[in-house]
Design an enzyme around this catalytic site. Structure first.
Site, PDB file in Angstrom:
ATOM      1  N   ARG A 197     -10.951  -0.577   2.059  1.00 65.01           N
ATOM      2  CA  ARG A 197     -12.413  -0.662   2.138  1.00 65.01           C
ATOM      3  C   ARG A 197     -13.029  -0.849   0.759  1.00 65.01           C
ATOM      4  O   ARG A 197     -14.097  -1.445   0.638  1.00 65.01           O
ATOM      5  CB  ARG A 197     -12.953   0.591   2.856  1.00 65.01           C
ATOM      6  N   LYS A 200       1.708   7.897   0.364  1.00 61.58           N
ATOM      7  CA  LYS A 200       2.139   7.975   1.757  1.00 61.58           C
ATOM      8  C   LYS A 200       3.552   8.532   1.814  1.00 61.58           C
ATOM      9  O   LYS A 200       4.332   8.364   0.881  1.00 61.58           O
ATOM     10  CB  LYS A 200       2.161   6.566   2.376  1.00 61.58           C
ATOM     11  N   ASP A 212       0.835  -1.200   0.000  1.00 58.61           N
ATOM     12  CA  ASP A 212       0.000   0.000   0.000  1.00 58.61           C
ATOM     13  C   ASP A 212       0.872   1.253   0.000  1.00 58.61           C
ATOM     14  O   ASP A 212       1.353   1.692   1.042  1.00 58.61           O
ATOM     15  CB  ASP A 212      -0.918  -0.016   1.238  1.00 58.61           C
ATOM     16  N   ASP A 257       0.234  -5.050   4.540  1.00 61.58           N
ATOM     17  CA  ASP A 257      -1.162  -4.643   4.400  1.00 61.58           C
ATOM     18  C   ASP A 257      -2.053  -5.785   3.875  1.00 61.58           C
ATOM     19  O   ASP A 257      -3.242  -5.608   3.666  1.00 61.58           O
ATOM     20  CB  ASP A 257      -1.250  -3.416   3.479  1.00 61.58           C
TER      21      ASP A 257
HETATM   22  N1  BES Z   1      -3.269   0.261   5.218  1.00 57.41           N
HETATM   23  C1  BES Z   1      -3.639   1.537   5.693  1.00 57.41           C
HETATM   24  C2  BES Z   1      -3.910   1.572   7.196  1.00 57.41           C
HETATM   25  C3  BES Z   1      -2.745   1.241   8.095  1.00 57.41           C
HETATM   26  C4  BES Z   1      -1.901   2.222   8.560  1.00 57.41           C
HETATM   27  C5  BES Z   1      -2.553  -0.057   8.529  1.00 57.41           C
HETATM   28  C6  BES Z   1      -0.850   1.893   9.410  1.00 57.41           C
HETATM   29  C7  BES Z   1      -1.503  -0.386   9.392  1.00 57.41           C
HETATM   30  C8  BES Z   1      -0.665   0.597   9.824  1.00 57.41           C
HETATM   31  C9  BES Z   1      -4.913   2.021   4.990  1.00 57.41           C
HETATM   32  O1  BES Z   1      -5.070   1.616   3.666  1.00 57.41           O
HETATM   33  C10 BES Z   1      -4.896   3.521   4.980  1.00 57.41           C
HETATM   34  O2  BES Z   1      -3.990   4.074   4.419  1.00 57.41           O
HETATM   35  N2  BES Z   1      -5.880   4.127   5.620  1.00 57.41           N
HETATM   36  C11 BES Z   1      -5.976   5.541   5.723  1.00 57.41           C
HETATM   37  C12 BES Z   1      -7.420   5.934   5.506  1.00 57.41           C
HETATM   38  C13 BES Z   1      -7.640   7.402   5.274  1.00 57.41           C
HETATM   39  C14 BES Z   1      -6.989   7.841   3.981  1.00 57.41           C
HETATM   40  C15 BES Z   1      -9.117   7.677   5.251  1.00 57.41           C
HETATM   41  C16 BES Z   1      -5.482   5.963   7.097  1.00 57.41           C
HETATM   42  O3  BES Z   1      -5.637   5.215   8.054  1.00 57.41           O
HETATM   43  O4  BES Z   1      -4.914   7.032   7.200  1.00 57.41           O
HETATM   44 ZN    ZN Z   2      -4.121  -0.215   3.205  1.00 56.95          ZN
HETATM   45 ZN    ZN Z   3      -4.101   2.895   2.258  1.00 57.33          ZN
END
Ligand code: BES
Ligand code: ZN
Ligand code: ZN
Length: 465
Positions: A317, A243, A236, A254
Site C-alpha cells: 500500500r 514473515k 516480500d 508479490d
Molecule cells: N504481500 C502480502 C500479502 C499477501 C499474503 C499476498 C499472502 C499473497 C499471499 C502483503 O504485503 C502483506 O504482507 N500484507 C499484510 C498486511 C498486514 C501487515 C497489515 C498481511 O496481509 O498480513
Molecule cells: Zn506484499
Molecule cells: Zn508484505
C-alpha cells in the site's frame, strides 16, 4: 513458449495421428479406438445438458489437460459440439474462449526444469472443425493473443525473486512490449527523489536492489487514459516485521499485480484496442537490513501526506500510494490498481475470487460483469467511511496498518483510498487468486489474475464512444 497452433476448418480433418475429442455423460476421461483406426479421447461432462459459462471454460481446459496427460499432441474438436455444451451461442465468443482456455491449460512453468528424455507433453496442434467463418477465425486469433499474454504474465510472476529484481522487471516490461507501439520507460532512484516519492523509496531502502518506477504508454486513441497500477514488490520478506517461512514462500509472486498491468497493456496493443492506456508499476524489494525502514518511521509520500509505518510488511500500500498520486496527475478517465495486497482478502473470499473495491457502485457492477465474462472473478467488499478510523495515524497522517486484527482487506483498501480521493478508482486485491487451485485445471503457480479484467475493461470502454 508452449503455444498451440489452432487450425480451423469446415470439415473434420482426417490426417493420421490426430486424436479426436468427444463428449459423453459421466465424469471420466477415457482414450479408446475411434473411427478409421484413429484414437478418440472421450470426456465425461456430467449428466446435465448444458454447463454454466465458467464450467464450460474449465471443460476446454480439461480437454487440453487430458491430452497432455495422455501425450496427445494433435487433437481435433467439433466446434459446434463443444459450443452446444455451453450457454453461449455466439460463435465468435465461443471460439475466443476456446482459444484463451486452451492456451491457459497448455501452460507449465518448466523453464527451470531439466526436460524429460521424451520431451514435455504439450499439445502442439488443436483442430477446430465445423465452422470456418471469419467470425470464428477472428475469435480464435483474439483468444490466442489474450491467452498467450496471460501465460507470459504467469511466467513473469513465477520467476524466482533473485532473478526478477526491480531492474529486471523494468527490462521484462521492455521485452514484453517489443514489436508493439507501447512505449516503456522507468524512473531510477534519482528520478523518484525528484518527484518526492518517499513511499516507494522508504520501502526500497533496505534492499541492495534499487527500486524502479515503470511506466508504459499505449495510445490506441486520443482522450483521457485508463491507468493500470500494478503492485511490483519483487520479493516480500515482510522487512523488519519479517514473515515466517510458511508465509514468505511464494512472495516472489508479490509483483503479480505489476505483471498483470504490464501484460494487459501489451495485450491491448496487440489486439489493437482503440483506447489510451497507461500502465505504471512501482517496483521494489522489501528486505530487512541495517538500512531498512523501521516500524515507527514516518515517510513523506508524493502526495504530501505522511505515512506512519506501523508494520513494514504492509509495504504494498505504501508503494501504491505514490503510484496513485502519480496516476492522478495523468488526468485519468479511470485508475485501476491490481495488487497482492492482503492475506486477509484470502481469508474473506477463499481462492476463487479477487476482492474488488470502489466508492462508485456502477464501477463495482461493471467489474463484476467483467469477472463473470472472463472467469477472472471478483467480489465486492465495502469501503464505507466508518473504516477510515482504522488507517488514521497517531504521529503521521495515515497509518499503514490497523490496530485491529479484523477486516484487513478493507483496511488495506481504505489506506489506498486516502490517495485516490480525487480520481475515479477501482482497487482489486488479487491475493486470493495469486496461485491456482487444483480443480481449475491450471498449472501450479501464478494464474495471471486481474489481467483479463483489465483487457476486458479497455475493450468495453473503447466501444463506449
Ligand atoms: N504481500 C502480502 C500479502 C499477501 C499474503 C499476498 C499472502 C499473497 C499471499 C502483503 O504485503 C502483506 O504482507 N500484507 C499484510 C498486511 C498486514 C501487515 C497489515 C498481511 O496481509 O498480513
Ligand atoms: Zn506484499
Ligand atoms: Zn508484505
Amino acid at each position: 513458449m508452449r503455444q498451440i497452433k489452432i487450425e480451423i476448418s469446415k470439415k473434420e480433418p482426417t490426417d493420421k495421428g490426430i486424436v479426436t475429442v468427444c463428449f459423453t455423460a459421466g465424469d471420466r476421461a477415457v482414450f479408446r479406438a475411434g473411427k478409421n483406426g484413429r484414437e478418440e479421447l472421450c470426456l465425461g461432462v456430467g449428466e446435465s445438458k448444458k454447463l454454466g459459462r465458467h464450467a464450460w471454460a474449465v471443460l476446454v481446459r480439461r480437454v487440453v489437460a487430458a491430452a497432455k496427460t495422455h501425450k496427445a499432441k494433435d487433437i481435433a474438436i467439433s466446434l459446434l459440439a463443444l459450443a452446444a455444451l455451453g450457454p453461449d451461442s455466439d460463435l465468435h465468443d465461443v471460439a475466443e474462449r476456446i482459444a484463451v482456455n486452451a492456451e491457459l491449460a497448455n501452460f507449465d512453468f518448466v523453464g527451470y526444469k531439466t526436460p524429460p528424455k521424451q520431451g514435455w507433453s504439450f499439445v502442439a496442434r488443436l483442430r477446430l472443425f465445423g465452422d470456418a467463418s471469419a467470425a470464428v477465425r477472428e475469435g480464435v486469433n483474439r483468444g490466442q493473443i489474450i491467452g498467450r499474454e496471460v501465460n507470459a504474465c504467469r511466467a513473469l510472476s513465477n520467476t524466482p525473486g533473485g532473478e526478477m529484481t526491480p531492474r529486471k522487471l523494468a527490462a521484462a516490461a521492455k521485452l514484453a512490449a517489443r514489436g508493439t507501439s507501447v512505449k516503456v520507460s522507468a524512473l531510477d532512484e534519482a528520478g523518484m527523489k525528484k518527484l518526492k516519492m518517499g513511499g516507494i523509496l522508504g520501502v526500497a531502502q533496505g534492499s541492495v536492489e534499487p527500486p524502479r518506477f515503470i511506466r508504459m504508454d499505449y495510445r490506441g486513441a486520443p482522450g483521457k487514459p485508463i491507468v493500470f497500477v500494478g503492485k511490483g514488490i519483487t520479493f516480500d520478506t515482510g522487512g523488519l516485521n519479517i514473515k515466517t517461512g510458511d508465509y514468505m514462500y511464494e512472495m516472489h509472486m508479490d509483483m503479480s499485480g505489476g505483471a498483470a498491468a504490464i501484460h494487459a497493456i501489451v495485450a491491448a496493443a496487440k489486439l489493437g484496442i482503440k483506447k489510451h492506456v497507461i500502465a505504471i508499476v512501482p517496483a521494489a524489494e522489501n528486505m530487512p537490513s541495517g538500512v531498512s525502514y523501521r516500524p515507527g518511521d514516518i515517510l513523506r509520500s508524493m502526495s504530501g501526506k505522511t505515512i506512519e509505518v506501523i508494520n513494514t510488511d504492509a509495504e504494498g500500500r505504501i508503494v501504491l500510494a505514490d503510484a496513485l498520486t502519480y496516476a492522478e496527475r495523468l488526468k485519468p478517465e479511470l485508475v485501476v490498481d491490481v495488487a497482492t495486497l492482503t492475506g486477509a482478502a484470502m481469508v474473506a473470499l477463499g481462492q476463487r475470487a479477487s476482492a474488488v473495491f470502489s466508492k462508485d457502485e456502477a464501477l463495482l457492477r461493471e467489474f463484476f460483469g467483467y469477472g463473470e465474462a472472463t472467469s477472472d472473478f471478483v467480489w465486492p467488499l465495502p469501503l464505507w467511511d466508518e473504516y477510515e478510523e482504522e488507517v488514521r495515524g497517531t504521529f503521521g497522517d495515515v497509518a499503514n496498518a490497523s490496530k485491529s486484527r479484523y477486516g484487513g482487506a478493507i483496511n488495506g483498501a481504505m489506506f489506498l483510498y486516502q490517495f485516490a480521493k480525487n480520481i475515479p478508482w477501482v482497487h482489486i486485491d488479487i491475493a486470493p487468486r495469486m496461485t491456482a487451485v487444483e480443480s481449475e485445471y491450471l498449472a501450479k503457480g501464478a494464474v495471471g489474475a486481474g489481467m483479463q479484467l483489465l483487457v476486458k475493461l479497455v475493450e468495453e470502454r473503447a466501444k463506449r464512444r
